[in-house]
Design a protein around this motif. Structure first.
Motif, PDB file in Angstrom:
ATOM      1  N   UNK A   1       0.864  -1.308  -0.094  1.00 54.14           N
ATOM      2  CA  UNK A   1       0.101   0.066  -0.062  1.00 54.14           C
ATOM      3  C   UNK A   1       0.810   1.274   0.054  1.00 54.14           C
ATOM      4  N   UNK A   2       0.303   2.468  -0.361  1.00 55.67           N
ATOM      5  CA  UNK A   2       0.958   3.620  -0.263  1.00 55.67           C
ATOM      6  C   UNK A   2       0.633   4.120   1.261  1.00 55.67           C
ATOM      7  N   UNK A   3       1.872   4.357   1.679  1.00 52.59           N
ATOM      8  CA  UNK A   3       1.942   4.547   3.272  1.00 52.59           C
ATOM      9  C   UNK A   3       1.797   6.121   3.543  1.00 52.59           C
ATOM     10  N   UNK A   4       1.930   6.714   2.503  1.00 53.77           N
ATOM     11  CA  UNK A   4       1.736   8.298   2.771  1.00 53.77           C
ATOM     12  C   UNK A   4       0.532   8.617   3.433  1.00 53.77           C
ATOM     13  N   UNK A   5      -0.691   7.977   3.394  1.00 49.22           N
ATOM     14  CA  UNK A   5      -1.797   8.063   3.949  1.00 49.22           C
ATOM     15  C   UNK A   5      -2.215   7.310   5.005  1.00 49.22           C
ATOM     16  N   UNK A   6      -3.408   7.252   5.591  1.00 49.44           N
ATOM     17  CA  UNK A   6      -3.801   6.451   6.639  1.00 49.44           C
ATOM     18  C   UNK A   6      -4.546   5.059   6.283  1.00 49.44           C
TER      19      UNK A   6
END
Length: 297
Positions: free
Chosen positions: A236-241
Motif C-alpha cells: 500500500x501507499x503509506x503516505x496516507x492512513x
C-alpha cells in the motif's frame, strides 16, 4: 582423455539387507565428486527404495574414455532462489516499530555447566514485532475474525505456480490495474518486481516507495490470484492512513508477501514460489524464508 571415478559402495536398506559394489566406475564431468553426490547417483541410477546408510569406499580417479552420456546432461535439477532479506539484531524494517533484539538466552559458555566436557550449546532469544524482514500477511493481520497463521492451509503458500511482473520504480511508483493486464495471473502467485529492494536498509527505502493502487488490488482479486508479493516497503501507499490494497486482498483471503528481494534473478514464468511462516495462533503476519524453485537442465 575423459575423467572417471572408481569406488566401492555399501548400501544398507531400512527394511533389512543391503548390497555392495566393488570397482564401480562412473563418468564424471569435473575433476572430483563428493561421497554424497556418488551416493545420490547410485541410489537414483539403480532406482533403489528403502535406502538407509550409504558408504563410499576406496575412491580414486582415472583418465579413461567415458562409456555413456554424463548423468547430469539428461537430469532436470532444481535451482532454489532465496527471496528473503536477512534479519539481524537491530534491523529496522519500519520506522516507528522496534528493531529485533537477537541475543543468547543460554550462551555456549554458560551451557558448559549442564553437559559433559567438550559439549556445549547455544539457545537464542528473539524479541521482535512480527512485521520484520520479509514477511507474509494473512487475513487476521487486517481483520479481527480473519484466518490467522495457524488456520492457513499449507497449499496457500507452498510451491505456488507463479509469475513475475516487472514494473521498475524508475517508470512509476503507482502500480495500477493497467500495469497488470495482459498477463496470465489467475490461480497464481503474482510477484511484482520494482527493483526497490536495492534500497533495503537505507533511508531511501522507507519513503515514496512503489505500491499498488486500489484498482490494481481489485483486478487481482477478480482474477482470483493465490498470493501477491512485492519487493517494496509496503504493498500500500503509506503516505496516507488508508490501506485499500491490504483491505481488498486480505478480505478475499489472498495472502501478501512484502519486502521481497532478488526478483531480478527469476524468469518471468515457469517457476514455483513458497513463503512458509511458523504455525502461530493469534498472529496475522510473520517473517518467512521466501524462495523460488526453478527447474533447469
Amino acid at each position: 582423455m575423459d575423467r572417471r571415478v572408481v569406488f566401492d559402495f555399501d548400501i544398507e536398506f531400512t527394511n533389512g539387507g543391503g548390497i555392495q559394489g566393488q570397482d564401480f566406475r562412473l563418468d564424471i564431468e569435473k575433476d572430483e565428486i563428493s561421497d554424497k553426490e556418488l551416493s545420490d547417483y547410485i541410489v537414483a541410477d539403480l532406482r533403489l527404495l528403502m535406502v538407509g546408510k550409504v558408504t563410499i569406499l576406496n575412491k580414486y580417479y582415472i583418465e579413461e574414455r567415458h562409456k555413456r552420456k554424463i548423468h547430469s546432461e539428461n537430469t532436470t535439477k532444481e535451482l532454489l532462489i532465496d527471496l528473503s532479506h536477512t534479519i539481524e539484531n537491530g534491523l529496522i524494517t519500519y520506522k516507528g516499530l522496534p528493531a529485533p533484539i537477537i541475543c543468547d538466552y543460554l550462551s555456549r559458555e554458560n551451557s558448559k555447566q549442564f553437559y559433559e566436557e567438550g559439549t556445549q550449546f547455544q539457545i537464542g532469544k528473539i524479541e521482535m514485532v512480527t512485521n520484520t524482514g520479509t514477511y507474509l500477511d494473512c487475513p487476521f493481520h487486517r481483520y479481527e475474525y480473519g484466518k490467522d497463521l495457524s488456520e492457513i492451509e499449507l497449499a496457500a503458500f507452498t510451491d505456488l505456480d507463479s509469475i513475475v511482473i516487472r514494473i521498475p520504480y524508475t517508470d512509476t511508483l503507482n502500480i495500477t490495474a493497467k500495469h497488470l493486464k495482459g498477463y496470465e495471473v489467475r490461480n497464481r502467485a503474482v510477484l511484482i518486481h520494482t527493483g526497490w529492494d536495492s534500497h533495503w536498509n537505507t533511508e531511501t527505502y522507507y519513503e515514496n516507495h512503489p505500491s499498488l493502487t486500489s484498482d490494481a488490488a481489485e483486478y487481482l482479486r477478480d482474477c482470483e490470484v493465490k498470493l501477491v508479493g512485492i519487493d517494496s516497503h509496503n504493498i500500500d501507499d503509506t503516505r496516507g492512513k488508508n490501506r485499500p490494497v491490504h483491505t481488498i486482498l486480505l478480505g478475499a483471503e489472498i495472502l501478501i508477501v512484502e519486502h521481497l528481494c532478488n526478483l531480478s534473478l527469476l524468469p518471468d514464468d515457469g517457476f514455483s514460489f513458497s513463503a512458509i511462516p511458523p504455525k502461530f495462533k493469534g498472529v496475522g503476519t510473520f517473517p518467512v524464508r521466501a524462495m523460488a524453485k526453478i527447474y533447469t537442465k
